[in-house]
Each structure stands twice: as structure tokens, then as C-alpha cells.
Design a protein around this motif. Structure first.
Motif: not given
Ligand code: NAP
Length: 296
Positions: A177-188, A190-194, A199-204
Motif C-alpha cells: 500500500x502506498x503511504x499517500x497521506x500523513x496526519x500531523x498533530x505534533x509539528x516540530x 516529528x513533521x519531518x519524520x512523518x 510516497x512521491x506526491x504524498x500529502x501531509x
């Protein structure tokens, strides 16, 4: 005590209201928007209809409802009918008080994530209430959810611990399964790690600031990797939907709640007269939401 309702107005006796992260940010002056100083706090809550004006045909005394507007840490509210959502009959009022913010947030994050059946998404703060709703709604879309925690939780043995090699571990879990989205409620950081999980073209989608730190993301992920980073905030997203769109969304969510009644963890229920104690307890974190009993 507000006056007797007239026309399209509804008078509510509030029963419960939780203390959410957004309320704590508002108390600290760190909320994303300026809030009116003369309005009670309380992003969400539930109440019972006491009386309604003569133009209100579909609500009766005793009906369980939730206000759409902030200002729920109080005993009574007088609101226009359109600012109140009727809730399924028989719903637990404590659970009902926690349905205004997080179910629509999860629903709209998933709407905006560009996901298709067979995809995966990754989310941090996975022990949060928002994350629970993301798991529930993503399952309806055949989207796999990879949960990320900052510390181990025996209740979530399959969650990944946040750390430097998160991307490799997340991809291993995602499999085909391609990881096409990341939901970040932490910032800092942690955003870079998510972001590295995508996958290329994904949305954070960034929707919270629990670390209190500015985001740190490897810039090549945006240029070479085509990654997009977007901020999400519920109230502007709802404003874009318009009143009718918001009511349609909550009708859909109410149908989900009726079919599968929520059982969100409750940490404590405290009378409004003991607000400082309740707020301190909410700040301390731990399992379950702290709510006010507004009838005590
Ligand atoms: N933008 C919007 O419109 C919108 C709407 C709703 C919610 N939110 C945001 O979404 C987030 C979750 O809300 P919620 O009500 O679902 O939260 P919640 O149920 O109160 O849970 C918060 C979770 O975040 C974790 N956490 C706290 N600080 C953290 C940190 N520095 N790093 C990593 N994890 C941390 C906690 O984990 P531990 O168990 O490890 O303490 C806890 O599981 C909040 O940031 C909230 O402000 C935003």
C-alpha cells in the motif's frame, strides 16, 4: 439565565462539556485564532432542549443536541436552531459531548488527503481522540492506518514508536500500500519524520501543534518528492462548506454514531465549580478525557 426563546431560538440546559487541547491552547493564549474575551470557553459540549421558539418545528423539550458554536462551559445557552445539531435518540450524553470537534476533523482530514481504496496513511499522536476517529472512518474507505506514538502504550501494541528510522518501519508495515497521506498533530521534528514516510506526491496535513515547535522538514521532499504540506483547521473548513454542507456532514456522522455508538475513554467528570482542578487534570494528560458536569 438567558431569556425565553423566541422565533427560531432554542434554549438548552447544558449537561456535559469536555476539556480539549484547543481549550488549553485558548487558556494559554496560543490558539490559532483570537477568541472573544466575553464568551465562555468550551469548544464542544452537549445539552438538552428546555424550550424552543414558535418557528422551531423539529426539536422538543428533552431532545439531546450539541451546539455548533464555541462557549459550552456554562449551564444554559440560547442559540439559533441552525447552530444546534440534533443527536441520535439514546446516545449517552457524556459521549455526545465529545462529538462536535473530533469526528468532523477526522472526516475532513480524510476528505482532503487524496486517498484511494488500497492506500495507507500515517498519523502521529495516535492515542488521541482524533486518531481514533481517523481509524474508524479510514476503515470504511479501505485505507490502512499506520499509527505513531511518542511512547509505548500497551493498548496499542501495533503502533510504531516515533524515531529516526520511522519511514523505513512505516513502509515495511504498509507493504504494497502506498503511504499517500500523513496526519500531523505534533509539528516540530516529528513533521519531518512523518514526511519521510510518504510516497512521491504524498500529502501531509498539519492540524495540531502538540510539540509547540516549528516544523522541520527536509526541503528536497517538496522539490524532488512532490510532497505538499497543508494546514488544516476545522472552523475555516466548515465555513467553506457553508451551513447546509455542515448540517449534511453532521447528518452523515450522526448516522455513523447511531449505527456504531461511540465509546470514547473518560478520565474524570468534574463539576464546573471545580474548574481549576479539572483543567489541571486535563493538562496532566493520561487516559481519557476530562469533562465538566454542567448540571452539578
Ligand atoms: N486543527 C483542528 O481543527 C483540530 C481539531 C481537533 C483537534 N486538533 C488537534 O488535534 C490534536 C489531537 O486532539 P485530541 O483532542 O484528539 O487529543 P487528545 O485526545 O487529548 O490526545 C492527545 C494525544 O497527543 C499525544 N501527545 C501530546 N503531546 C505530544 C507530543 N509532544 N508529541 C507526541 N504526542 C503527543 C498524547 O499522547 P501521550 O499519551 O503520549 O501523552 C495523546 O495521546 C491536538 O493537537 C488538537 O489541538 C486540531
Amino acid at each position: 439565565m438567558p431569556p425565553t426563546p423566541r422565533g427560531d431560538e432554542v434554549l438548552l440546559r447544558m449537561v456535559h462539556a469536555p476539556i480539549n487541547p484547543a481549550d488549553l491552547l485558548a487558556i494559554d493564549g496560543l490558539y490559532s485564532f483570537d477568541l472573544p474575551q466575553d464568551q465562555p470557553l468550551g469548544a464542544e459540549g452537549a445539552g438538552l432542549v428546555v424550550a424552543a421558539g414558535n418557528a422551531v418545528k423539529d426539536l422538543r423539550p428533552g431532545d439531546l443536541v450539541m451546539p455548533l458554536r464555541r462557549g459550552n462551559w456554562c449551564r444554559h445557552r440560547l442559540l439559533p436552531r441552525d447552530d444546534v445539531i440534533a443527536l441520535p435518540v439514546g446516545l449517552d450524553p457524556v459521549q455526545a459531548a465529545m462529538l462536535r470537534i473530533n469526528p468532523p476533523t477526522a472526516h475532513l482530514l480524510l476528505r482532503d488527503a487524496g486517498l484511494h481504496p488500497g492506500d495507507a496513511l500515517v498519523q502521529n499522536g495516535a492515542g488521541s481522540v482524533v486518531a481514533r476517529w481517523v481509524r474508524a472512518f479510514a476503515a470504511r474507505m479501505d485505507v490502512a492506518v499506520i499509527d505513531v506514538l511518542r511512547r509505548p502504550d500497551s493498548a496499542m501494541p501495533r503502533a510504531l514508536l516515533d524515531g529516526d528510522d520511522l519511514a523505513e518501519r512505516a513502509r515495511a508495515v504498509a507493504g504494497d500500500r502506498p503511504i499517500r497521506a500523513a496526519f500531523d498533530c505534533v509539528a516540530g521534528a516529528a513533521t519531518g519524520r512523518l514526511a519521510r514516510c510518504l510516497a512521491p506526491g504524498g500529502r501531509l496535513l498539519l492540524f495540531g501543534h502538540l510539540s509547540g515547535e516549528p516544523i522541520e522538514v527536509r526541503s528536497q521532499l517538496l522539490t524532488g518528492g512532490g510532497l505538499t504540506i497543508t494546514g488544516f483547521s476545522l472552523r475555516p473548513a466548515e465555513a467553506a462548506l457553508g451551513g447546509e454542507g455542515v448540517r449534511e456532514m453532521f447528518a452523515q456522522l450522526a448516522a455513523y454514531h447511531a449505527a456504531d455508538p461511540p465509546s470514547l475513554p473518560v478520565g474524570a467528570i468534574v463539576p464546573l465549580t471545580r474548574a481549576p482542578e479539572a483543567i489541571a487534570r486535563a493538562r496532566a494528560g493520561g487516559q481519557g478525557r476530562v469533562l465538566f458536569d454542567l448540571s452539578a
